[in-house]
Design a protein around this motif. Structure first.
Motif, PDB file in Angstrom:
ATOM      1  N   GLU A  68       0.826  -1.205   0.000  1.00 63.98           N
ATOM      2  CA  GLU A  68       0.000   0.000   0.000  1.00 63.98           C
ATOM      3  C   GLU A  68       0.866   1.264   0.000  1.00 63.98           C
ATOM      4  N   GLU A  69       1.966   1.233   0.722  1.00 65.50           N
ATOM      5  CA  GLU A  69       2.868   2.385   0.752  1.00 65.50           C
ATOM      6  C   GLU A  69       3.407   2.694  -0.655  1.00 65.50           C
ATOM      7  N   GLY A  70       3.540   1.667  -1.466  1.00 64.06           N
ATOM      8  CA  GLY A  70       4.031   1.834  -2.825  1.00 64.06           C
ATOM      9  C   GLY A  70       3.166   2.753  -3.670  1.00 64.06           C
ATOM     10  N   GLN A  71       1.894   2.878  -3.331  1.00 61.57           N
ATOM     11  CA  GLN A  71       1.008   3.782  -4.070  1.00 61.57           C
ATOM     12  C   GLN A  71       1.543   5.206  -4.061  1.00 61.57           C
ATOM     13  N   ARG A  72       2.202   5.580  -2.983  1.00 61.27           N
ATOM     14  CA  ARG A  72       2.748   6.943  -2.850  1.00 61.27           C
ATOM     15  C   ARG A  72       3.902   7.208  -3.817  1.00 61.27           C
ATOM     16  N   LEU A  73       4.537   6.148  -4.293  1.00 65.31           N
ATOM     17  CA  LEU A  73       5.731   6.289  -5.121  1.00 65.31           C
ATOM     18  C   LEU A  73       5.448   6.332  -6.617  1.00 65.31           C
ATOM     19  N   ILE A  74       4.262   5.941  -7.020  1.00 64.70           N
ATOM     20  CA  ILE A  74       3.969   5.772  -8.443  1.00 64.70           C
ATOM     21  C   ILE A  74       4.241   7.046  -9.233  1.00 64.70           C
ATOM     22  N   GLU A  75       3.674   8.148  -8.825  1.00 59.79           N
ATOM     23  CA  GLU A  75       3.839   9.393  -9.574  1.00 59.79           C
ATOM     24  C   GLU A  75       5.304   9.832  -9.627  1.00 59.79           C
ATOM     25  N   THR A  76       6.003   9.715  -8.512  1.00 62.06           N
ATOM     26  CA  THR A  76       7.410  10.106  -8.471  1.00 62.06           C
ATOM     27  C   THR A  76       8.241   9.269  -9.432  1.00 62.06           C
TER      28      THR A  76
END
Length: 102
Positions: A68-76
């Protein structure tokens, strides 16, 4: 040198020391952008093994604390030139590709 394969093509190449250099460049780019989320990052796949014939694809595995934390990295990561492909057939994986070989 182009890294990657055209769609529906299988090509093997003699080991190139440049593969390690290309990985190190991408590792630095990723670390500089998402370091705080990375538990581990590794050059994986056949190009990571010196002196073997390999498909010229630089595979990078990144461990993060949870999916779930990986969702934060997608755009970056997309802003670094990667395309997000979702789980791409493997549940609870974030899969990205970079480059467009011709």
């Amino acid at each position: 040198m182009t890294i990657g394969l055209e769609e529906n093509i299988v090509r093997l190449e003699k080991y190139s020391p440049e593969w390690k250099t290309l990985y190190e460049k991408e590792e630095k780019l990723l670390r500089d952008s998402v370091e705080e989320y990375i538990l581990d990052i590794q050059h994986i796949g056949s190009t990571s093994i010196p002196d073997i014939v390999a498909k010229p694809i630089i595979d990078i595995g990144i461990a993060i604390a949870n999916f779930e934390e990986g969702q934060r990295l997608i755009e970056t990561i997309q802003n670094l030139g990667y395309q997000y492909k979702g789980e791409n057939g493997i549940p609870r994986r974030h899969y990205f590709v970079k480059g467009n070989p011709t």
